[in-house]
Design an enzyme around this catalytic site. Structure first.
Site, short mmCIF file in Angstrom:
data_model
loop_
_atom_site.label_atom_id
_atom_site.label_comp_id
_atom_site.label_asym_id
_atom_site.label_seq_id
_atom_site.Cartn_x
_atom_site.Cartn_y
_atom_site.Cartn_z
N ASP A 96 9.18 2.71 1.87
CA ASP A 96 7.98 3.41 2.35
C ASP A 96 7.85 3.12 3.84
O ASP A 96 7.41 2.04 4.24
CB ASP A 96 6.76 2.92 1.56
CG ASP A 96 5.46 3.58 2.03
OD1 ASP A 96 5.44 4.12 3.16
OD2 ASP A 96 4.47 3.54 1.28
N LYS A 111 2.74 9.60 8.51
CA LYS A 111 1.77 9.36 9.58
C LYS A 111 2.15 9.94 10.96
O LYS A 111 1.54 10.88 11.41
CB LYS A 111 1.48 7.87 9.69
CG LYS A 111 0.62 7.38 8.51
CD LYS A 111 0.03 6.03 8.75
CE LYS A 111 -1.10 5.73 7.81
NZ LYS A 111 -0.73 5.12 6.54
N PHE A 133 0.85 -1.19 0.00
CA PHE A 133 0.00 0.00 0.00
C PHE A 133 0.88 1.24 0.00
O PHE A 133 1.75 1.39 0.86
CB PHE A 133 -0.95 0.04 1.21
CG PHE A 133 -1.87 1.24 1.15
CD1 PHE A 133 -3.01 1.21 0.36
CD2 PHE A 133 -1.57 2.40 1.85
CE1 PHE A 133 -3.84 2.33 0.26
CE2 PHE A 133 -2.41 3.52 1.75
CZ PHE A 133 -3.54 3.48 0.97
C1 LIG Z 1 -0.92 5.38 5.14
C2 LIG Z 1 0.10 4.94 4.19
C3 LIG Z 1 0.32 5.63 2.98
C4 LIG Z 1 -0.53 6.79 2.53
O1 LIG Z 1 -0.48 7.87 3.39
P1 LIG Z 1 -1.58 9.06 3.23
O2 LIG Z 1 -1.13 10.07 4.24
O3 LIG Z 1 -2.91 8.46 3.55
O4 LIG Z 1 -1.51 9.54 1.85
C5 LIG Z 1 1.34 5.18 2.16
N1 LIG Z 1 2.10 4.13 2.50
C6 LIG Z 1 1.92 3.44 3.64
C7 LIG Z 1 2.80 2.29 3.96
C8 LIG Z 1 0.89 3.81 4.52
O5 LIG Z 1 0.69 3.11 5.63
#
Ligand SMILES: *Cc1c(COP(=O)(O)O)cnc(C)c1O
Length: 391
Positions: free
Chosen positions: A215, A244, A128
């Site tokens: 990420d 986050k 994701f």
């Molecule tokens: C939450 C998340 C995103 C996206 O972040 P947003 O602030 O919602 O755009 C991308 N990568 C990972 C691994 C995430 O947990």
């Protein structure tokens, strides 16, 4: 409830109006234990006094000037993050997806710099990376992509935790510029790769001249018991994205890079109006201060072990529990059946949890959770899972 919001979310029937530490209160005055932290955002819990003080005093001084001008707090925050991550330069934005967009743009410019006409990025199944067009394309979930075709070009997908699959791509394609991967997959089901996976990726990237891009939007800022999850593996990526937990709820994202990757973006090649403004930077500085002075990264490691051991003792022998896994305060309990309804059952018992990938109960408690509160989470979740499986 019919209102004027686009129906983007299937929201739970509760609305909160106040929080303190690991606790939330809804509009009816009911109290909840938060074992989700607004999806790994409120690592310091709710209404943390140091964060509240930092943003309120900053709001009274200066909120925004734009990136047309120097922003001392942003510069300081970048220096601080680089010290913690061993990266060298930072681009600030406002969300996780935007941080990944910056990483994707870095990979493309880097690829073109190597004379690759159509630079590709290797991404993983079940990953994701966000909801913008490029990041939903990078995401390994049909549900996230469906209906938004045409998708963005230039992504090659391989199974997670499979170095051979990456080596095969390396043997077949000369267009690859980078790999983008989560050190632990969050939305995909709290999937923890084998030890050595990240080091293996590093080795392949070095051989192939690819950028290793992690990420860490969910795993970063202490969540897994290290500032960044790659620090468990003693390896160093070229690009790291964070968001986050960085602002404890004040929107801020960051794309960090080192070496050649840190020099790719130049004036005019990328930008944002809000990114790293004084208000957001003040929140992030306060977050880093509190985590450091409270030794909360070590606490996340300790509590994570406590929770993982506890859940394993109580639940692993149960029929219907497939696996209990995690890294620090990122914990998944995988069942053998869909269990989305557990979220509502937990809510009714005053507990906030999440279910991801259909059958994985996911816990992301705040880093400030006490041992006693962790024990409460363990008791409540164990009971819920046991009742669910035996009903
Ligand atoms: C939450 C998340 C995103 C996206 O972040 P947003 O602030 O919602 O755009 C991308 N990568 C990972 C691994 C995430 O947990």
């Amino acid at each position: 409830m019919k209102d004027h919001l686009m129906s983007t979310y299937a929201r739970l029937p509760v609305q909160f109006e106040r929080g303190e530490g690991v606790w939330l209160w809804d509009t009816e005055g009911r109290q909840y234990l938060d074992a989700l932290s607004g999806i790994a955002v409120c690592g310091l819990g709710h209404a943390h006094p140091s964060v509240a003080e930092a943003i309120s005093s900053q709001a009274g001084r200066l909120i925004h000037t734009s990136n047309l001008y120097g922003i001392p707090l942003q510069t300081k925050l970048a220096e601080r993050l680089c010290l913690l991550s061993a990266m060298q330069r930072v681009f600030f934005c406002n969300s996780g997806a935007e941080a990944n967009e910056a990483a994707i743009k870095i990979a493309r410019l880097y690829g073109h710099g190597r004379d690759i006409e159509c630079p590709a990025i290797i991404v993983m199944e079940n990953s994701f990376h966000g909801r913008t067009l490029a990041t939903l394309t990078a995401t390994g979930s049909r549900r996230v992509q469906a209906g938004f075709e045409p998708l963005v070009q230039g992504f090659i997908r391989v199974p997670y935790n499979d170095l051979d699959a990456i080596r095969t791509v390396a043997g077949n394609s000369s267009d690859v510029a980078a790999i983008l991967v989560e050190p632990v997959q969050g939305e995909g089901g709290v999937n923890v790769p084998d030890p050595g996976y990240l080091a293996g990726i590093r080795e392949i990237c070095d051989q192939q001249n690819w950028l290793m891009m992690l990420d860490e939007i969910q795993t970063g800022i202490g969540r897994t018991g290290q500032w960044f999850a790659y620090q468990h593996d003693r390896t160093l990526p070229d690009v790291v994205t964070a968001a986050k937990a960085l602002g404890n709820g004040v929107p801020i994202g960051a794309c960090l890079a080192r070496g050649k990757a840190a020099e790719v973006l130049q004036p005019g090649s990328h930008g944002t109006t809000f990114g790293g403004n004084p208000l957001a930077a003040s929140a992030a500085m306060a977050v880093l201060d509190v985590i450091e002075s409270g030794q909360l990264v070590a606490q996340a490691a300790r509590l994570g072990t406590q929770l993982l051991t506890g859940f394993t003792e109580r639940l692993s022998a149960l029929d219907g529990v497939r696996e209990i896994r995690g890294s620090g305060l990122m914990i998944g309990i995988e069942l053998d059946r869909p269990c989305g309804e557990l979220v509502k059952t937990a809510l009714d018992c005053g507990l906030l949890i999440n279910v991801t990938a259909e059958r994985v109960v996911r816990l992301l408690p705040p880093l400030i959770t006490s041992e006693k509160q962790a024990a409460m989470i363990m008791d409540k979740v164990s009971d819920l899972v046991r009742d669910f499986l035996t009903e």
